[in-house]
Design a protein around this motif. Structure first.
Motif, PDB file in Angstrom:
ATOM      1  N   MET A 171      26.478  74.987  70.775  1.00  0.00           N
ATOM      2  CA  MET A 171      27.397  73.961  70.280  1.00  0.00           C
ATOM      3  C   MET A 171      27.973  73.133  71.423  1.00  0.00           C
ATOM      4  O   MET A 171      28.182  71.930  71.282  1.00  0.00           O
ATOM      5  CB  MET A 171      28.519  74.623  69.458  1.00  0.00           C
ATOM      6  CG  MET A 171      28.044  75.142  68.112  1.00  0.00           C
ATOM      7  SD  MET A 171      29.386  75.721  67.038  1.00  0.00           S
ATOM      8  CE  MET A 171      29.683  77.345  67.688  1.00  0.00           C
ATOM      9  N   GLN A 172      28.207  73.778  72.578  1.00  0.00           N
ATOM     10  CA  GLN A 172      28.693  73.049  73.751  1.00  0.00           C
ATOM     11  C   GLN A 172      27.670  72.041  74.238  1.00  0.00           C
ATOM     12  O   GLN A 172      28.039  70.994  74.783  1.00  0.00           O
ATOM     13  CB  GLN A 172      29.047  74.027  74.873  1.00  0.00           C
ATOM     14  CG  GLN A 172      30.377  74.746  74.671  1.00  0.00           C
ATOM     15  CD  GLN A 172      30.690  75.697  75.817  1.00  0.00           C
ATOM     16  OE1 GLN A 172      29.787  76.279  76.404  1.00  0.00           O
ATOM     17  NE2 GLN A 172      31.961  75.866  76.123  1.00  0.00           N
ATOM     18  N   ARG A 173      26.394  72.343  74.035  1.00  0.00           N
ATOM     19  CA  ARG A 173      25.328  71.407  74.425  1.00  0.00           C
ATOM     20  C   ARG A 173      25.122  70.318  73.378  1.00  0.00           C
ATOM     21  O   ARG A 173      24.319  69.415  73.572  1.00  0.00           O
ATOM     22  CB  ARG A 173      24.020  72.166  74.646  1.00  0.00           C
ATOM     23  CG  ARG A 173      24.038  73.107  75.837  1.00  0.00           C
ATOM     24  CD  ARG A 173      22.630  73.514  76.214  1.00  0.00           C
ATOM     25  NE  ARG A 173      21.964  74.237  75.151  1.00  0.00           N
ATOM     26  CZ  ARG A 173      21.932  75.565  75.044  1.00  0.00           C
ATOM     27  NH1 ARG A 173      22.572  76.307  75.959  1.00  0.00           N
ATOM     28  NH2 ARG A 173      21.305  76.159  74.062  1.00  0.00           N
ATOM     29  N   LEU A 257      31.498  67.857  63.609  1.00  0.00           N
ATOM     30  CA  LEU A 257      32.382  68.936  64.054  1.00  0.00           C
ATOM     31  C   LEU A 257      31.648  70.260  63.885  1.00  0.00           C
ATOM     32  O   LEU A 257      31.232  70.614  62.780  1.00  0.00           O
ATOM     33  CB  LEU A 257      33.680  68.945  63.237  1.00  0.00           C
ATOM     34  CG  LEU A 257      34.670  70.080  63.522  1.00  0.00           C
ATOM     35  CD1 LEU A 257      35.192  69.984  64.957  1.00  0.00           C
ATOM     36  CD2 LEU A 257      35.830  70.048  62.534  1.00  0.00           C
ATOM     37  N   LEU A 258      31.490  70.985  64.982  1.00  0.00           N
ATOM     38  CA  LEU A 258      30.806  72.276  64.969  1.00  0.00           C
ATOM     39  C   LEU A 258      31.827  73.400  65.055  1.00  0.00           C
ATOM     40  O   LEU A 258      32.852  73.267  65.732  1.00  0.00           O
ATOM     41  CB  LEU A 258      29.832  72.373  66.139  1.00  0.00           C
ATOM     42  CG  LEU A 258      28.728  71.309  66.185  1.00  0.00           C
ATOM     43  CD1 LEU A 258      27.934  71.415  67.480  1.00  0.00           C
ATOM     44  CD2 LEU A 258      27.808  71.422  64.984  1.00  0.00           C
ATOM     45  N   GLY A 259      31.543  74.498  64.360  1.00  0.00           N
ATOM     46  CA  GLY A 259      32.455  75.645  64.372  1.00  0.00           C
ATOM     47  C   GLY A 259      33.498  75.572  63.286  1.00  0.00           C
ATOM     48  O   GLY A 259      34.643  76.009  63.482  1.00  0.00           O
ATOM     49  N   LYS A 260      33.145  75.034  62.104  1.00  0.00           N
ATOM     50  CA  LYS A 260      34.114  74.918  61.010  1.00  0.00           C
ATOM     51  C   LYS A 260      34.450  76.278  60.405  1.00  0.00           C
ATOM     52  O   LYS A 260      35.520  76.464  59.845  1.00  0.00           O
ATOM     53  CB  LYS A 260      33.569  73.997  59.920  1.00  0.00           C
ATOM     54  CG  LYS A 260      33.469  72.537  60.331  1.00  0.00           C
ATOM     55  CD  LYS A 260      32.959  71.686  59.180  1.00  0.00           C
ATOM     56  CE  LYS A 260      32.870  70.225  59.571  1.00  0.00           C
ATOM     57  NZ  LYS A 260      32.339  69.396  58.466  1.00  0.00           N
ATOM     58  N   TYR A 282      33.671  68.937  68.888  1.00  0.00           N
ATOM     59  CA  TYR A 282      33.602  67.651  68.181  1.00  0.00           C
ATOM     60  C   TYR A 282      32.738  66.684  69.000  1.00  0.00           C
ATOM     61  O   TYR A 282      32.975  66.465  70.192  1.00  0.00           O
ATOM     62  CB  TYR A 282      35.001  67.069  67.998  1.00  0.00           C
ATOM     63  CG  TYR A 282      35.064  65.976  66.969  1.00  0.00           C
ATOM     64  CD1 TYR A 282      35.320  66.267  65.632  1.00  0.00           C
ATOM     65  CD2 TYR A 282      34.858  64.647  67.314  1.00  0.00           C
ATOM     66  CE1 TYR A 282      35.374  65.267  64.680  1.00  0.00           C
ATOM     67  CE2 TYR A 282      34.904  63.640  66.372  1.00  0.00           C
ATOM     68  CZ  TYR A 282      35.168  63.958  65.047  1.00  0.00           C
ATOM     69  OH  TYR A 282      35.212  62.962  64.107  1.00  0.00           O
ATOM     70  N   ILE A 283      31.732  66.096  68.336  1.00  0.00           N
ATOM     71  CA  ILE A 283      30.814  65.164  68.999  1.00  0.00           C
ATOM     72  C   ILE A 283      30.938  63.808  68.314  1.00  0.00           C
ATOM     73  O   ILE A 283      30.707  63.692  67.105  1.00  0.00           O
ATOM     74  CB  ILE A 283      29.351  65.661  68.909  1.00  0.00           C
ATOM     75  CG1 ILE A 283      29.253  67.114  69.389  1.00  0.00           C
ATOM     76  CG2 ILE A 283      28.436  64.763  69.730  1.00  0.00           C
ATOM     77  CD1 ILE A 283      27.937  67.771  69.072  1.00  0.00           C
ATOM     78  N   ARG A 284      31.288  62.785  69.061  1.00  0.00           N
ATOM     79  CA  ARG A 284      31.427  61.437  68.514  1.00  0.00           C
ATOM     80  C   ARG A 284      30.114  60.665  68.650  1.00  0.00           C
ATOM     81  O   ARG A 284      29.359  60.870  69.596  1.00  0.00           O
ATOM     82  CB  ARG A 284      32.560  60.684  69.224  1.00  0.00           C
ATOM     83  CG  ARG A 284      33.895  61.399  69.128  1.00  0.00           C
ATOM     84  CD  ARG A 284      35.018  60.593  69.747  1.00  0.00           C
ATOM     85  NE  ARG A 284      36.258  61.378  69.779  1.00  0.00           N
ATOM     86  CZ  ARG A 284      37.073  61.518  68.743  1.00  0.00           C
ATOM     87  NH1 ARG A 284      36.789  60.902  67.606  1.00  0.00           N
ATOM     88  NH2 ARG A 284      38.171  62.252  68.835  1.00  0.00           N
ATOM     89  N   GLU A 285      29.878  59.779  67.657  1.00  0.00           N
ATOM     90  CA  GLU A 285      28.683  58.931  67.634  1.00  0.00           C
ATOM     91  C   GLU A 285      27.414  59.766  67.794  1.00  0.00           C
ATOM     92  O   GLU A 285      26.525  59.446  68.578  1.00  0.00           O
ATOM     93  CB  GLU A 285      28.778  57.862  68.720  1.00  0.00           C
ATOM     94  CG  GLU A 285      29.979  56.924  68.546  1.00  0.00           C
ATOM     95  CD  GLU A 285      30.062  55.870  69.628  1.00  0.00           C
ATOM     96  OE1 GLU A 285      29.192  55.869  70.519  1.00  0.00           O
ATOM     97  OE2 GLU A 285      30.987  55.043  69.578  1.00  0.00           O
TER      98      GLU A 285
END
Length: 594
Positions: A171-173, A257-260, A282-285
């Protein structure tokens, strides 16, 4: 003394129900692999073959069956069908001994291991674990079993912790983890990308459009069912929770959003929504959006407001939730006294139009308000423009009186001055509070006096802060009203007549609108429109004279269109274009584009 012969004991507990001790043992084997990888499946087949040959090679054993669960976790017994079948056969007396490779193959949960081993032991059924060389019918078998099964459970927990760590690293990647797809997007599992599915995206846009227009989740769900739209899984049934889930989903604005959710423990495998217990990413765009950022945030704002409990007004009624449209909460049915609400007719076709209909008739049934009819929104807009024209031409004295009363009311309100005074009082009390603390530190007052005065000051400050919050809204409304009155007076002085519907002017001078009623002869007229102005003046117009032409009419080329969207200026004045949700509030709010 006579000789005593000692008969040596066996290490196994003999079954009491068996009378023929020479009878061959009915032995069953249990095999399990937890994943469906090729190596694991080969191991599974090898286990089945091995135990089949082993049992047949023993002359004192007879094969009672091979029980095997393929690609099933060992932490939860209820998901292992063959294991449950094995236990049932043992309890029915069809098996004398169970043989399995290891404790971890039997169960990875200490509690389950002991539960079923003891259950079988009571029935005289032995469980033999090959790797650990434990027979549960021996006296020391259970002690070893408790120790080793605890080790097996600890191994599961360690594996689970390692898997969690690996997932977090993914998820960090920015890699998608556990994504099963959502309406409006196609998911490619090979490169883990999301692409817009235009057919489904149209449904998503419709949901956001209706929600920002003021419709609720259950209303939108019924509309989707009536229009024949299907969910991502192909179901024609829509639940309001499904609609709200789409509204909340940040993927539709291009973010992710990862890890919900997170797993509480590897034994129960219970999953909970992540409210901060675990890290989120959270990853934008991240991908192409379906909904603009503005529309998504407008929907979230409505969602947050609806989640708040609505307070009571001074008259004991709940405050109105929304002033999404110019006529919201302002139109009254002339027959039953109910409120008219906005509805869309033919929303999925080119003949769509907005109408206002009695809520008693739509919610309870036509029989409760049979005389009322749906009135086109453009009819009310055009009727107001005409009523305003007549008011300006024939009732100048009435308007002057209205302006005078409004300005007097604003001067008496003094919300701004009251707010400034309350803030000044709060500052003075804070100074007193600080001095009181200094006096206590210097030991010039006793603790009892300090506590009493401190609580009294805190209570006064809290009360004034609440008063400031309400005065803040009143001050903003007062400022807005002053601007509107100034603009309205300027309009009157220029003697300009409205060409198109102006929401600001409408809200400034109209108290309410009554649709439907009885004419002077006592006849029912569902298209009668009465505008009740804030000065008490009433003006009745015939709504039939302002009905727009049907879109499929040959004469659908009217030279006078009073609610045009041809320019941004006109659009800002149209009754259904502004997202101003509180009466008499922000004038220049930009409407969301859907």
């Amino acid at each position: 003394m006579k000789d005593v012969e000692v008969i040596k004991a066996r290490n196994t507990l003999s079954p009491r129900a068996r009378t023929n001790f020479e009878k061959r043992l009915r032995v069953a084997a249990y095999c399990r692999v937890s994943t469906d990888t090729e190596d694991q499946l080969n191991s599974y087949k090898s286990q089945v073959e091995y135990y089949t040959e082993l049992i047949k090679s023993k002359p004192e054993w007879s094969l009672a069956g091979i029980y095997a669960d393929e690609a099933i976790t060992g932490t939860q017994v209820k998901k292992r069908e063959d294991f449950q079948r094995l236990i049932n056969d043992c309890m029915n007396g069809d098996v004398d001994m169970v043989i399995t490779k290891s404790i971890s193959r039997f169960a990875r949960n200490t509690l389950d291991t002991l539960k079923y081993v003891r259950m079988l032991k009571d029935k005289g059924v032995a469980v033999f674990f090959e790797e650990e060389n434990i027979n549960t019918l021996t006296m020391d078998g259970e002690l070893l079993l408790v120790i080793l099964s605890s080790v097996a459970q600890q191994e599961v927990e360690n594996i689970s912790a390692n898997v969690k760590k690996g997932l977090k690293m993914k998820m960090q990647r920015g890699e998608l983890v556990g994504f099963q797809g959502c309406l409006g997007y196609d998911y490619n599992p090979e490169d883990k990308t999301l692409t817009v599915n235009e057919e489904e995206a149209a449904v998503v846009r419709y949901i956001f459009q209706r929600y920002t227009e003021g419709a609720g989740g259950s209303v939108i769900a019924k509309e989707l069912e009536n229009l024949g739209y299907k969910t991502k899984r192909g179901s024609p049934k829509w639940a309001d929770s499904t609609v709200i889930g789409i509204i909340k989903n940040e993927k539709y604005k291009g973010d992710i959003l990862l890890g919900k959710t997170f797993t509480v423990d590897p034994i129960s495998k219970r999953r909970l929504y992540n409210f901060g217990e675990e890290d989120q990413f959270y990853i934008r765009e991240h991908h192409e959006p379906i909904i603009s950022e503005e529309v998504f945030e407008a929907a979230q704002e409505i969602l947050r407001r609806r989640a708040k409990p609505r307070s009571l007004n001074v008259d004991g009624k709940r405050e109105k939730f929304s002033r999404k449209y110019a006529f919201s909460c302002m139109i009254e049915c002339g027959f039953c006294g109910g409120t008219l609400t906005r509805r869309s007719w033919h929303s999925s076709s080119q003949y769509n139009k907005a109408i206002w209909q009695c809520v008693v008739s739509t919610k309870k049934g036509k029989k409760f308000c049979p005389e009322s009819k749906g009135v086109d929104e453009r009819t009310i807009e055009r009727a107001f423009v005409e009523s305003y024209r007549l008011l300006c031409q024939n009732n100048k004295d009435v308007l002057d009186e209205f302006m005078k009363r409004t300005e007097e009311a604003l001067s008496e309100s003094n919300a701004g001055r009251r707010l400034a005074k309350a803030e000044k009082d709060i500052h003075a009390l804070e100074v007193k509070k600080n001095k009181l603390v200094d006096m206590r530190l210097e030991d010039t007052i006793d603790k009892e006096t300090y506590d009493r005065k401190y609580l009294d000051l805190s209570s006064q400050i809290e009360q004034l802060q609440k008063e400031c919050e309400s005065l803040q809204d009143a001050a903003e409304t007062e400022t807005t009203m002053r601007k509107r009155v100034a603009m309205f007076r300027q309009t009157l002085e220029q003697n300009e007549v409205l060409d198109t519907f102006d929401r600001h002017i409408f809200e400034s001078i109209v108290e309410k609108v009554i649709v439907g009623g009885y004419d002077s002869n006592g006849n029912k007229d569902p298209y009668m429109i009465v505008f009740v102005y804030k000065t008490g003046f009433k003006n009745s117009v015939d709504g039939k004279n302002f009905k727009p032409l049907r879109k499929n009419s040959k004469e659908n080329h009217s030279p006078a269109i009073l609610c045009s969207h041809a320019s941004n200026e006109a659009e800002s004045m149209c009754s259904d274009s502004s997202d101003d949700t509180l009466r008499m509030r922000a004038l220049d709010v930009k409407s969301p584009v859907i």
